[in-house]
Design an enzyme around this catalytic site. Sequence first.
Site, PDB file in Angstrom:
ATOM      1  N   CYS A 117      78.825  16.740  55.605  1.00  0.00           N
ATOM      2  CA  CYS A 117      78.156  16.464  54.491  1.00  0.00           C
ATOM      3  C   CYS A 117      78.286  15.161  53.509  1.00  0.00           C
ATOM      4  O   CYS A 117      77.583  14.471  52.748  1.00  0.00           O
ATOM      5  CB  CYS A 117      78.057  17.572  53.342  1.00  0.00           C
ATOM      6  N   HIS A 260      75.473  15.149  47.026  1.00  0.00           N
ATOM      7  CA  HIS A 260      75.315  16.084  48.044  1.00  0.00           C
ATOM      8  C   HIS A 260      74.630  17.220  47.354  1.00  0.00           C
ATOM      9  O   HIS A 260      75.223  18.097  46.642  1.00  0.00           O
ATOM     10  CB  HIS A 260      76.228  16.199  48.797  1.00  0.00           C
ATOM     11  N   ASN A 290      70.607  23.065  51.375  1.00  0.00           N
ATOM     12  CA  ASN A 290      71.693  21.993  51.794  1.00  0.00           C
ATOM     13  C   ASN A 290      71.586  21.498  53.236  1.00  0.00           C
ATOM     14  O   ASN A 290      71.555  22.273  54.113  1.00  0.00           O
ATOM     15  CB  ASN A 290      73.058  22.653  51.957  1.00  0.00           C
TER      16      ASN A 290
HETATM   17  O1  UT7 Z   1      77.906  21.326  52.125  1.00  0.00           O
HETATM   18  C1  UT7 Z   1      79.300  21.814  52.265  1.00  0.00           C
HETATM   19  C2  UT7 Z   1      79.568  22.118  50.927  1.00  0.00           C
HETATM   20  N1  UT7 Z   1      79.414  23.697  50.710  1.00  0.00           N
HETATM   21  C3  UT7 Z   1      79.434  24.243  49.389  1.00  0.00           C
HETATM   22  O2  UT7 Z   1      79.371  23.339  48.507  1.00  0.00           O
HETATM   23  C4  UT7 Z   1      79.465  25.477  48.996  1.00  0.00           C
HETATM   24  C5  UT7 Z   1      80.191  25.805  47.938  1.00  0.00           C
HETATM   25  N2  UT7 Z   1      80.285  27.004  47.436  1.00  0.00           N
HETATM   26  C6  UT7 Z   1      78.945  27.861  46.785  1.00  0.00           C
HETATM   27  O3  UT7 Z   1      77.955  27.060  46.599  1.00  0.00           O
HETATM   28  C7  UT7 Z   1      79.404  29.142  46.459  1.00  0.00           C
HETATM   29  O4  UT7 Z   1      80.647  29.720  46.544  1.00  0.00           O
HETATM   30  C8  UT7 Z   1      78.383  30.212  47.076  1.00  0.00           C
HETATM   31  C9  UT7 Z   1      76.949  29.998  46.825  1.00  0.00           C
HETATM   32  C10 UT7 Z   1      78.787  29.927  48.789  1.00  0.00           C
HETATM   33  C11 UT7 Z   1      78.781  31.593  46.840  1.00  0.00           C
HETATM   34  O5  UT7 Z   1      78.631  31.870  45.500  1.00  0.00           O
HETATM   35  P1  UT7 Z   1      79.976  32.749  44.423  1.00  0.00           P
HETATM   36  O6  UT7 Z   1      79.181  32.556  43.090  1.00  0.00           O
HETATM   37  O7  UT7 Z   1      81.047  31.806  44.934  1.00  0.00           O
HETATM   38  O8  UT7 Z   1      79.809  33.988  45.180  1.00  0.00           O
HETATM   39  P2  UT7 Z   1      80.993  34.720  45.903  1.00  0.00           P
HETATM   40  O9  UT7 Z   1      81.371  34.246  47.347  1.00  0.00           O
HETATM   41  O10 UT7 Z   1      82.236  34.753  44.853  1.00  0.00           O
HETATM   42  O11 UT7 Z   1      80.586  36.059  46.042  1.00  0.00           O
HETATM   43  C12 UT7 Z   1      80.260  37.129  45.036  1.00  0.00           C
HETATM   44  C13 UT7 Z   1      79.755  38.166  45.206  1.00  0.00           C
HETATM   45  C14 UT7 Z   1      80.338  38.868  46.436  1.00  0.00           C
HETATM   46  O12 UT7 Z   1      80.303  40.337  46.421  1.00  0.00           O
HETATM   47  P3  UT7 Z   1      81.574  41.359  45.546  1.00  0.00           P
HETATM   48  O13 UT7 Z   1      82.764  40.782  46.506  1.00  0.00           O
HETATM   49  O14 UT7 Z   1      81.649  40.709  44.109  1.00  0.00           O
HETATM   50  O15 UT7 Z   1      80.994  42.530  45.600  1.00  0.00           O
HETATM   51  C15 UT7 Z   1      79.640  38.670  47.940  1.00  0.00           C
HETATM   52  O16 UT7 Z   1      79.811  39.460  48.877  1.00  0.00           O
HETATM   53  O17 UT7 Z   1      78.203  38.023  46.069  1.00  0.00           O
HETATM   54  C16 UT7 Z   1      78.356  38.558  47.291  1.00  0.00           C
HETATM   55  N3  UT7 Z   1      77.455  37.838  48.232  1.00  0.00           N
HETATM   56  C17 UT7 Z   1      76.101  37.834  48.194  1.00  0.00           C
HETATM   57  N4  UT7 Z   1      75.400  38.779  47.619  1.00  0.00           N
HETATM   58  C18 UT7 Z   1      73.952  38.625  47.816  1.00  0.00           C
HETATM   59  C19 UT7 Z   1      77.829  36.644  48.627  1.00  0.00           C
HETATM   60  N5  UT7 Z   1      76.659  36.032  49.455  1.00  0.00           N
HETATM   61  C20 UT7 Z   1      75.797  36.967  48.919  1.00  0.00           C
HETATM   62  C21 UT7 Z   1      74.199  36.688  49.171  1.00  0.00           C
HETATM   63  N6  UT7 Z   1      73.474  37.524  48.654  1.00  0.00           N
HETATM   64  N7  UT7 Z   1      73.645  35.959  50.055  1.00  0.00           N
END
Ligand code: UT7
Length: 335
Positions: A117, A260, A290
Amino acid sequence: MKSSMMTGAYLLSTGSALPDISISNEMLSKVVNTSDEWISTRTGIKERRLISETMSIIDLAYSASNQALQKAKLHAQHLDLIIVATSSPNDLFGCASQLQAKIGATNAAAFDITAACSGFIVGLITASQFIYTGSYKTILIVGADILSQWVDWSDRNTCILFGDGAGAAILQANQKNYILGFQLNTNGFESNQLCLSYTKTSSQSYHNDLLGIKQGQFSHITMNGKEVYKFAVSKVPESITQCLNELNLSTDDISWLILHQANQRILNTVADKLNIPHYKLISNLQYYGNTSAASIPIALDEACKKGQMKNGDIIVMSGFGAGLTWGTVIIQWHS
Ligand code: UT7
């Protein structure tokens, strides 16, 4: 033509291309256990574009490049160099040469850059160095990725984020330099946070004990979202601040911030940390998700098409992602 005189560079024109197929959050929620509500609030993404079966990354890169060439009123034969930043080429030996052939840039050398990226930022900085030394005068830089081909469509942590696209920019030699400064970083110790690794564990791969050969294959994208998020919101503001300081500029001098397009929450947090008002933040990830190396040049091109860039504007562009890599380029708009 070679010269030992240092010369400047400016962004002459831009272009972008996106596939026609749009996948909404609702459609995705039929494939993995997710919802429009979760994706919208956690990322800001509403839809993403995916290439069709018959389309390739070269088609997208070709269309973005042609737009940039037409806007600049240049023929492809005027190009001295083509740099394609991509992590999803259709040939591991590189895809820039295919683009060179397709646009008919017979006088141009061409090569790929792999920096995920951050790819467009790395490509732009690389191009500017060739211009400063007088080696080349007109360079096409393309950021293109089709990560839809590499995500695990059963992994809701990653498949909701990515889309396909390409963006292009032409950098040209000029007496005055409008690429004001840059800053690049790598932290390979954290490379495991976001990868698309080659593994030798696949049972379908070719093994030959007599020859000692064990072939593998590339797997899917894996990402520790939380860690990448923390990395982005801490390192990107630092990179921008360092770059501004080196130029004796302040955040008030920034006209537009093009980050990005990874997550709207990352974009907002970086802007807030730098006290940059959100109206200066260019964002399109609602529509495309993205698009990796393509996201910055697509956002830049769309802003240009809307007439947002005015002569003299200071534009800060920062990329971040796998590697881990991150970096900033500050340019002054010249029209
Ligand atoms: O270009 C490369 C650069 N990449 C990035 O910049 C990505 C950076 N990271 C992010 O943007 C975020 O961390 C994400 C969007 C990937 C995830 O968001 P988050 O707020 O960090 O969520 P999380 O991973 O902490 O997950 C929170 C909850 C979890 O459930 P529990 O464990 O709290 O019960 C996940 O299992 O949300 C759940 N979860 C989802 N639920 C519904 C994770 N993905 C999903 C989903 N739909 N797609």
